[in-house]
Write an enzyme that holds these catalytic residues in place. Structure first.
Site, PDB file in Angstrom:
ATOM      1  N   GLY A   1       0.848  -1.175   0.000  1.00 43.70           N
ATOM      2  CA  GLY A   1       0.000   0.000   0.000  1.00 43.70           C
ATOM      3  C   GLY A   1       0.887   1.230   0.000  1.00 43.70           C
TER       4      GLY A   1
ATOM      5  N   GLY B   1       3.800   0.576   2.444  1.00 41.35           N
ATOM      6  CA  GLY B   1       4.740  -0.463   2.047  1.00 41.35           C
ATOM      7  C   GLY B   1       5.473  -0.151   0.755  1.00 41.35           C
TER       8      GLY B   1
ATOM      9  NE  ARG C   1     -13.105  10.731   7.825  1.00 36.53           N
ATOM     10  CZ  ARG C   1     -12.190  10.131   7.072  1.00 36.53           C
ATOM     11  NH1 ARG C   1     -11.522   9.114   7.559  1.00 36.53           N
ATOM     12  NH2 ARG C   1     -11.966  10.545   5.874  1.00 36.53           N
TER      13      ARG C   1
ATOM     14  CG  HIS D   1     -13.292   4.685   6.745  1.00 37.80           C
ATOM     15  ND1 HIS D   1     -13.149   4.295   5.440  1.00 37.80           N
ATOM     16  CD2 HIS D   1     -12.577   5.816   6.875  1.00 37.80           C
ATOM     17  CE1 HIS D   1     -12.379   5.167   4.817  1.00 37.80           C
ATOM     18  NE2 HIS D   1     -12.005   6.086   5.652  1.00 37.80           N
TER      19      HIS D   1
ATOM     20  CG  LEU E   1      -4.567   8.824   1.446  1.00 40.65           C
ATOM     21  CD1 LEU E   1      -5.110   9.527   0.214  1.00 40.65           C
ATOM     22  CD2 LEU E   1      -4.386   7.345   1.150  1.00 40.65           C
TER      23      LEU E   1
HETATM   24  C1  LIG Z   1     -12.617   3.487   0.921  1.00 40.95           C
HETATM   25  C2  LIG Z   1     -11.520   4.181   1.644  1.00 40.95           C
HETATM   26  C3  LIG Z   1     -11.292   5.534   1.404  1.00 40.95           C
HETATM   27  C4  LIG Z   1     -10.272   6.206   2.058  1.00 40.95           C
HETATM   28  N1  LIG Z   1     -10.074   7.533   1.789  1.00 40.95           N
HETATM   29  C5  LIG Z   1      -9.032   8.170   2.379  1.00 40.95           C
HETATM   30  C6  LIG Z   1      -8.742   9.518   2.052  1.00 40.95           C
HETATM   31  O1  LIG Z   1      -9.405  10.149   1.236  1.00 40.95           O
HETATM   32  N2  LIG Z   1      -7.699  10.106   2.648  1.00 40.95           N
HETATM   33  C7  LIG Z   1      -6.920   9.439   3.526  1.00 40.95           C
HETATM   34  O2  LIG Z   1      -5.972  10.028   3.992  1.00 40.95           O
HETATM   35  N3  LIG Z   1      -7.165   8.155   3.845  1.00 40.95           N
HETATM   36  C8  LIG Z   1      -8.201   7.507   3.297  1.00 40.95           C
HETATM   37  N4  LIG Z   1      -8.447   6.196   3.619  1.00 40.95           N
HETATM   38  C9  LIG Z   1      -7.554   5.490   4.520  1.00 40.95           C
HETATM   39  C10 LIG Z   1      -6.304   5.060   3.791  1.00 40.95           C
HETATM   40  O3  LIG Z   1      -6.600   4.735   2.475  1.00 40.95           O
HETATM   41  C11 LIG Z   1      -5.652   3.854   4.409  1.00 40.95           C
HETATM   42  O4  LIG Z   1      -5.558   4.005   5.757  1.00 40.95           O
HETATM   43  C12 LIG Z   1      -4.255   3.691   3.895  1.00 40.95           C
HETATM   44  O5  LIG Z   1      -4.244   3.726   2.505  1.00 40.95           O
HETATM   45  C13 LIG Z   1      -3.633   2.423   4.383  1.00 40.95           C
HETATM   46  O6  LIG Z   1      -2.421   2.216   3.688  1.00 40.95           O
HETATM   47  P1  LIG Z   1      -1.447   1.083   4.107  1.00 40.95           P
HETATM   48  O7  LIG Z   1      -0.280   1.185   3.186  1.00 40.95           O
HETATM   49  O8  LIG Z   1      -1.161   1.146   5.528  1.00 40.95           O
HETATM   50  O9  LIG Z   1      -2.220  -0.269   3.889  1.00 40.95           O
HETATM   51  P2  LIG Z   1      -3.005  -0.905   2.603  1.00 40.95           P
HETATM   52  O10 LIG Z   1      -3.065   0.032   1.491  1.00 40.95           O
HETATM   53  O11 LIG Z   1      -4.254  -1.467   3.128  1.00 40.95           O
HETATM   54  O12 LIG Z   1      -2.050  -2.061   2.142  1.00 40.95           O
HETATM   55  C14 LIG Z   1      -1.954  -3.260   2.798  1.00 40.95           C
HETATM   56  C15 LIG Z   1      -0.977  -4.119   2.049  1.00 40.95           C
HETATM   57  O13 LIG Z   1      -0.623  -5.223   2.820  1.00 40.95           O
HETATM   58  C16 LIG Z   1      -0.747  -6.399   2.078  1.00 40.95           C
HETATM   59  N5  LIG Z   1      -1.099  -7.459   3.014  1.00 40.95           N
HETATM   60  C17 LIG Z   1      -2.094  -7.467   3.921  1.00 40.95           C
HETATM   61  N6  LIG Z   1      -2.053  -8.599   4.627  1.00 40.95           N
HETATM   62  C18 LIG Z   1      -1.017  -9.312   4.164  1.00 40.95           C
HETATM   63  C19 LIG Z   1      -0.467 -10.583   4.503  1.00 40.95           C
HETATM   64  N7  LIG Z   1      -0.972 -11.318   5.457  1.00 40.95           N
HETATM   65  N8  LIG Z   1       0.586 -11.014   3.780  1.00 40.95           N
HETATM   66  C20 LIG Z   1       1.119 -10.272   2.792  1.00 40.95           C
HETATM   67  N9  LIG Z   1       0.648  -9.071   2.478  1.00 40.95           N
HETATM   68  C21 LIG Z   1      -0.411  -8.602   3.137  1.00 40.95           C
HETATM   69  C22 LIG Z   1      -1.786  -6.118   1.044  1.00 40.95           C
HETATM   70  O14 LIG Z   1      -1.580  -6.924  -0.072  1.00 40.95           O
HETATM   71  C23 LIG Z   1      -1.491  -4.668   0.747  1.00 40.95           C
HETATM   72  O15 LIG Z   1      -0.475  -4.591  -0.220  1.00 40.95           O
HETATM   73  C24 LIG Z   1      -9.473   5.521   2.980  1.00 40.95           C
HETATM   74  C25 LIG Z   1      -9.695   4.169   3.221  1.00 40.95           C
HETATM   75  C26 LIG Z   1     -10.711   3.494   2.568  1.00 40.95           C
HETATM   76  C27 LIG Z   1     -10.943   2.066   2.882  1.00 40.95           C
END
Ligand SMILES: Cc1cc2nc3c(=O)[nH]c(=O)nc-3n(C[C@H](O)[C@H](O)[C@H](O)COP(=O)(O)OP(=O)(O)OC[C@H]3O[C@@H](n4cnc5c(N)ncnc54)[C@H](O)[C@@H]3O)c2cc1C
Ligand code: HEM
Ligand code: HEM
Ligand code: SF4
Ligand code: F3S
Ligand code: FES
Lengths: 225, 249, 638
Positions: C42, C45, C330, C401, C441
């Site tokens: 994500g 990562g 929120r 969420h 983000l």
């Molecule tokens: C619909 C929606 C809208 C949003 N809108 C906003 C916004 O407008 N502004 C904002 O700031 N935030 C927003 N958020 C929140 C934000 O998008 C997320 O909190 C953020 O993107 C999370 O990023 P991350 O890199 O931590 O995880 P993620 O993007 O969730 O990535 C997780 C990664 O881990 C991997 N993974 C998971 N489990 C495993 C495992 N067991 N083994 C191997 N790989 C694994 C997945 O494949 C993925 O690549 C929103 C969230 C949602 C759901």
């Protein structure tokens, strides 16, 4: 070197070759049409034109060689890409729903091959004069090859005329898609012009069709005798 | 509503696949197509049969993971949506729906409706990026980008990398995807320095992967869930032509 | 256990600079000898993996999707905050910092949040340089919009697809390094176990989701960026594949889990329509910029919205919070929606919904302007509900969420297990008890681009290059064996109920007992229901197929098994935190007008839980929250 390698090996390079040769052939088709339409001006005009070409090897031969090269390249790229394209879809679909794809666009290789067959016949017919060897002896008053009478004789045969009309029809279907595809392949389209180009390509194809078939039709209808 | 399904079942890449018939009963028209498959899968599980494997994740049309060909159309009958945004109200009661995986040599099958689309990642690896390492960027407003350029780049960047364009194209060509990516970056001043290199490398990789060439049939644009325009293909051709001519060395 | 947050000393605004100047560095020529595992692609990562590879480390990147570009960050719509003050409306690093701390209801770490606000400006620069097509003004400069919980316009956006565009930027950087051979990619690979060697995290066990092969990977450090855990609630705005397995395994291997009860409910989602529903779709909060939220004044008023005259509408957010109005944070707007629905004034068939009305905005700005701003959201609404929001108001309802809680990390983003780093939504650090819009983000990218690449060096410098264990060391063999046994166990139960049956049931328990409002009674009830459900799961679940190929039922079964444990911790944390703060609303603790009543005396701490065995009460470790700069105040958005 890189340029040639890319032109002849990459998919996009081959598309450029196809488009450029297609463009060249298109220009020939248009020019040839203009030349042929002189038939409506009477024997004098068209025979003079024919004579001029026959007696000017410095124009005739380079064009012939160029044309031949273009045809070869056009056909080679089209066959090579078609084979690659087939291979890219190893397994077909059970339900075939060809969204948005026009018939013309899907049958380019077939319309193309028929055109090729037509051109072979056409060359035998009017250029090599092997179909009707007696055409060789047609001479007009000035002793020039009487192309006018040759055409009139040639098209009096309804089968021959029919084959011409059919092939030219396919050519124009080929061109209705090919011309707009050519602009796409050469990157000469954008949001602004795309729609206009597509429409003009169709109009042009129809005009070419009408232009060419007017000759056999006129002969059969007895307008040109 | 009730529908009949003919679903492609294939155990693994080696085993030959076939169509198997299922019935989906009491389907709510407001269910998404994938939710309907969920219902079928729940049934299968309860009968101790293996459920149908299909790719999906976000279920809101943005991740590009879902990938079915429904009645011959990638992403189903509706315009500009992904499979996950296709709702059962688009079908009629009693209809037989044929569900197949995306088919292309460059997308080898994995299982049932799941295929391997990593070819797209390799195309991006070849040049679908701006070579700017973390920390070396100037201020965000240091380079002004005309709104029209930014908007056009965004139009291209909206591609979700689903591969429906490949699935729909009679030549299994990836032109629309590659064009979207090339155009997104080539349109922006930030992407300009690598413009030529990018398009040459990405097209070479695209060929290498075994995608077909474009014969401008336009199916890709018609099924693309993001409505990526064919004009981006023209733009890529233009960029490629320019780059090729400059690549005399 | 002693939790040391390792917050640098000195005045708040200088902590990060000072820290960067003093942490240990790794010799450039040694960097390639270190191998780092990054789980998750994500925003957090992908940005971390790319940045680490750029520095010269050898990186292995894992994700469960078929391509790194599909991580659930892709779904974020609204935007990303940064204290650029391009709008000249009085924004500053301090203001962003303060808004975030206050938005989090004073339950986050000052130093982390300040650092987040500081690096926010670099993120935008980085993303622009990568070719992220942010919205622009006609003059060519970057455009901004405002977002919930802030009175300045500091949110950068790319239509309604900001997350996608930012992720593509990070993904492209990742792919560039993969092309250069600095990163090895492992898509469709699920991490099922963390391997700890001599107290340090030194590797993971993964299952190849296509071939079913379970294998080990060793490394000098492990970074988890696996996102949030709210899918425990079954229905959420997350991707269907989002899961807690990676962090839960780490927790069970000794990492502490912080503030699990801080889960956020988003106010603007499309209401549930039926039991078959598999996920909830969020409508970006940015809609609240121009949309007005209302319900009928009259209870049970079932007239179509158009027939309800102005005088009989209750624009309750504008009424209750005149200065923030429809842009209240929120947690507050979600609860307000719940309140009016509880009063029987909810709209739609189920009565679980409120109107979000654009009529005024359309009149003021014209339909084209609204279409330009929110066209894709309106389209999405139409696709799902088959209703036209240009002509009648949208119906919205809150949905699960975001997880503010997550694995505990210190200032270096390292967990209490040395060598285990946790970034993005998977950690707990920056959002306290409530996250403001457009700041996840920001945090994911801050962690990945600008924090971890520095702080991981501090740890690695203490590890001799080449000293990592081999992937066939006994600890790995053991972990592989455990994993295989677990898989075989799941496959051998062959019970009567499906995985989804259990997941739905768990979701129902959590949503009703530990959702928008919680009480001692509901929580205690949940604490009896969850273990019972878990027991039943292990006796009666049916997982068809085998472990040797793609088996989506098996994947889900493993995840649900983890949720069934995590849910208990979540509820337990909610029970122990006997105060209301941010999204954690304990009915026992509310002000007169129904707002959160914090208890700073007793609960101004981070609850970091330590695993003591499934079903056993976990051990609570408290990290006190010390505020040097801000003054703890009752939040007010009036
Ligand atoms: C619909 C929606 C809208 C949003 N809108 C906003 C916004 O407008 N502004 C904002 O700031 N935030 C927003 N958020 C929140 C934000 O998008 C997320 O909190 C953020 O993107 C999370 O990023 P991350 O890199 O931590 O995880 P993620 O993007 O969730 O990535 C997780 C990664 O881990 C991997 N993974 C998971 N489990 C495993 C495992 N067991 N083994 C191997 N790989 C694994 C997945 O494949 C993925 O690549 C929103 C969230 C949602 C759901
Ligand atoms: C006078 C004769 C011909 C003319 C004027 C002509 C013209 C064209 C043009 C303009 C194009 C478009 C090029 C592009 O896609 O960029 C084209 C494409 C094509 N032609 Fe021809 N062509 C002729 C003969 C042939 C022959 C003889 C063949 C076959 C063997 C052929 C096969 C094709 C094929 C397969 C395409 C590809 C269609 C596509 O890519 O969209 N053509 N032709
Ligand atoms: C009614 C239609 C046509 C007529 C009356 C016609 C007539 C002629 C005549 C009279 C010649 C011989 C010229 C000469 O030897 O001096 C000729 C040559 C030729 N025509 Fe046509 N033609 C027609 C259509 C076409 C079409 C559709 C094509 C192409 C697709 C074509 C391609 C050629 C070619 C390649 C030659 C050989 C030119 C050369 O000598 O190098 N013709 N045509
Ligand atoms: S161009 Fe369209 S169809 Fe092709 S991958 Fe991108 S979004 Fe999918
Ligand atoms: S469908 Fe195929 S032929 Fe070209 S226009 Fe699209 S890639
Ligand atoms: S599941 Fe994400 S696009 Fe369909």
């Amino acid at each position: 070197m890189n340029i040639l390698l890319r032109l002849f090996t990459s998919s996009l390079g081959k598309k450029f070759l196809m488009a450029i040769t297609g463009a060249g052939l298109l220009l020939f088709v248009i020019g040839h049409l203009v030349g042929n339409l002189q038939i409506f001006l009477g024997p004098e005009s068209i025979n003079r034109y024919g004579h001029f070409l026959q007696t000017t090897p410095e124009i005739l031969w380079p064009s012939r060689i160029g044309l031949l090269a273009f045809v070869i390249i056009h056909i080679w790229t089209s066959i090579s890409l078609t084979l690659e394209n087939r291979a890219a879809r190893a397994t077909g679909y059970e339900v075939k729903e060809l969204v948005a794809a026009s018939t013309a666009s899907r049958t380019m290789i077939w319309s193309g091959l028929v055109i090729f067959a037509f051109v072979c016949f056409h060359l035998a017919h009017y250029t090599l004069l092997v179909v009707y060897p007696e055409f060789r002896d047609l001479q007009d008053a000035q002793g020039r090859h009487d192309i006018y009478r040759m055409m009139v004789f040639g098209f009096s045969n309804r089968w021959v005329s029919g084959f011409y009309v059919l092939s030219i029809g396919l050519l124009c279907i080929h061109l209705s898609h090919g011309t707009s595809a050519m602009f796409q392949s050469l990157g000469l389209k954008n949001t602004l012009y795309a729609g206009v180009i597509d429409r003009l390509a169709k109009v042009m194809a129809i005009l070419i069709f009408l232009g060419y078939i007017s000759i056999p039709v006129a002969v059969l209808a007895g307008v040109v005798k | 509503m009730n529908v009949k399904l003919r679903v492609w079942r294939q155990k693994d890449p080696q085993t030959a696949g076939r169509f198997v018939g299922y019935e989906a009963k009491n389907i709510n028209p407001n269910m998404s197509f994938l939710e309907m498959l969920d219902v079928v899968n729940e049934d299968l599980t309860k009968r101790n049969e293996e459920p149908i494997a299909f790719d999906h994740d976000c279920r809101e049309g943005i991740c590009g993971m879902c990938s079915c060909v429904i009645n011959g159309e990638p992403h189903g009958p509706e315009y500009k949506v992904a499979t996950c945004q296709t709702y059962m109200r688009s079908f009629h009661d009693g209809e037989t729906i044929t569900v197949e995986p995306f088919r292309a040599k460059a997308f080898p099958p994995i299982k049932d409706l799941v295929v391997d689309r990593s070819a797209f990642d390799r195309v991006i690896q070849a040049g679908g990026f701006v070579s700017v390492s973390t920390g070396s960027a100037p201020d965000g407003n240091a380079i002004l980008v005309p709104k029209t350029d930014a908007d056009l780049a965004m139009d291209a960047a909206a591609c979700i990398g689903c591969g429906a364009c490949v699935a729909a194209c009679k030549n299994a060509s990836a032109m629309l995807f590659v064009a979207a990516k090339v155009s997104h970056l080539n349109l922006l001043p930030q992407g300009k320095p690598e413009k030529d290199r990018r398009v040459l490398a990405m097209v070479a990789q695209m060929d290498e992967e075994g995608f077909g060439a474009c014969t401008v049939t336009g199916s890709c644009e018609a099924v693309c869930p993001k409505g990526i325009s064919l004009n981006f293909i023209a733009k890529m051709n233009r960029d490629y032509f320019g780059a090729m001519l400059k690549s005399a060395r | 256990m002693k939790l040391d947050a390792r917050i640098p000393s000195g005045p708040l605004p200088q902590k990060w600079d000072k820290h960067k100047a003093s942490i240990k560095l790794v010799n450039p020529s040694n960097k390639r000898k270190y191998e780092i595992i990054v789980v998750g692609t994500g925003l957090a990562g992908a940005s971390a993996a790319a940045s680490l590879a750029e520095l010269g480390y050898s990186v292995k990147s894992f994700c469960i999707q078929d391509s790194p570009r599909r991580a659930h960050s892709v779904a974020a719509q609204g935007g990303i905050n940064a204290a650029k003050n391009y709008q000249n409306d009085g924004d500053s690093v301090f203001r962003l910092f303060y808004d975030t701390i206050k938005g989090g209801d004073f339950r986050s770490r000052e130093a982390n949040v300040h650092r987040l606000a500081e690096v926010s400006v670099n993120i935008i620069d980085q993303c622009v340089a990568q070719g992220v097509p942010f919205a622009r003004e006609y003059g060519g400069s970057l455009a901004n919009r405002s977002f919930g919980g802030a009175q300045v316009s500091r949110t950068f956006y790319a239509r309604g697809q900001t997350g996608q565009q930012l992720l593509l930027g990070a993904y492209q950087a990742l792919m560039r390094q993969a092309g250069l051979g600095q990163i090895k990619l492992f898509p469709r690979s699920e991490m099922l176990e963390l391997v700890v060697v001599n107290g340090h995290a030194k590797g993971i066990v993964v299952r190849d989701m296509v071939t079913g092969k379970v294998s080990s990977h060793s490394a000098d450090a492990v970074v988890l960026a696996t996102g949030g855990y709210c899918n425990a609630y079954y229905l959420s705005t997350y991707g269907r594949g989002s899961n807690a397995t990676a962090i839960w395994r780490a927790y069970k291997k000794g990492a502490t889990f912080a503030n699990p009860c801080f889960t956020q409910i988003h106010p603007t989602c499309i209401p549930v329509t039926g039991d078959y529903q598999s996920k909830l779709t969020l409508m970006s909060e940015s809609l609240r910029n121009d949309g007005r939220v209302w319900v009928p004044k009259q209870k049970g008023d079932k007239r179509p919205p158009g027939e309800i005259p102005e005088s009989e509408r209750d624009y309750y957010l504008e009424r209750k919070y005149p200065s923030y109005g429809n842009l209240a944070p929120r947690d507050i707007s979600s609860r307000a929606a719940k309140q009016v629905c509880d009063e029987g004034r909810g709209v739609g068939e189920s009565g679980l919904g409120v109107y979000l009305d654009f009529a005024d905005a359309i009149q003021r700005l014209g339909i084209d302007k609204i279409r330009e701003r929110y066209g894709n959201l309106f389209d999405m609404y139409h696709e799902i509900t088959h209703e036209d929001a240009y002509h009648s108001p949208m119906r919205i309802f809150p949905a699960m969420h975001y997880a503010m809680g997550g694995l505990w990390v210190d200032y270096n983003l390292m967990s209490n297990l040395p060598g285990l780093f946790v970034i993005g939504e998977a950690n707990f650090s920056d959002h306290g008890a409530n996250r403001l819009g457009a700041s996840a983000l920001m945090q994911g990218l801050a962690d990945g681009y600008f924090v971890l690449p520095y702080t991981i060096g501090d740890y690695l410098a203490s590890q001799k290059p080449g000293s990592r264990p081999k992937a066939d060391a006994s600890e790995f063999k053991l972990a592989e064996q455990e994993t295989n046994e677990r898989i075989q166990k799941l496959l051998s139960i062959r019970g009567q109920k499906t995985v989804t049956d259990f997941h739905k049931e768990l979701g129902r328990i959590l949503w009703t007992h530990c959702g928008m409002a919680r009480s001692e009674k509901s929580l205690k009830e949940a604490l009896t229901l969850i273990p019972a459900l878990r027991d039943e799961f292990w006796k009666n679940v049916n997982v068809p197929g085998n472990g040797e190929d793609l088996n989506q039922s098996l994947e889900r079964a493993g995840r649900v098994a983890d949720y069934l444990e995590l849910a208990e911790l979540l509820v337990y944390d909610a029970l122990i935190r006997d105060e209301s703060c941010g999204c954690h609303f304990r009915e026992e603790h509310q002000t007169e007008d129904g707002e959160c009543q914090r208890n700073d005396e007793q609960y101004a701490y981070v609850a970091a839980w330590e695993f003591t065995g499934v079903g056993n009460t976990p051990t609570l470790n408290k990290e006190p929250l010390v505020y040097e700069e801000v003054h703890l105040a009752q939040r007010s958005y009036k």
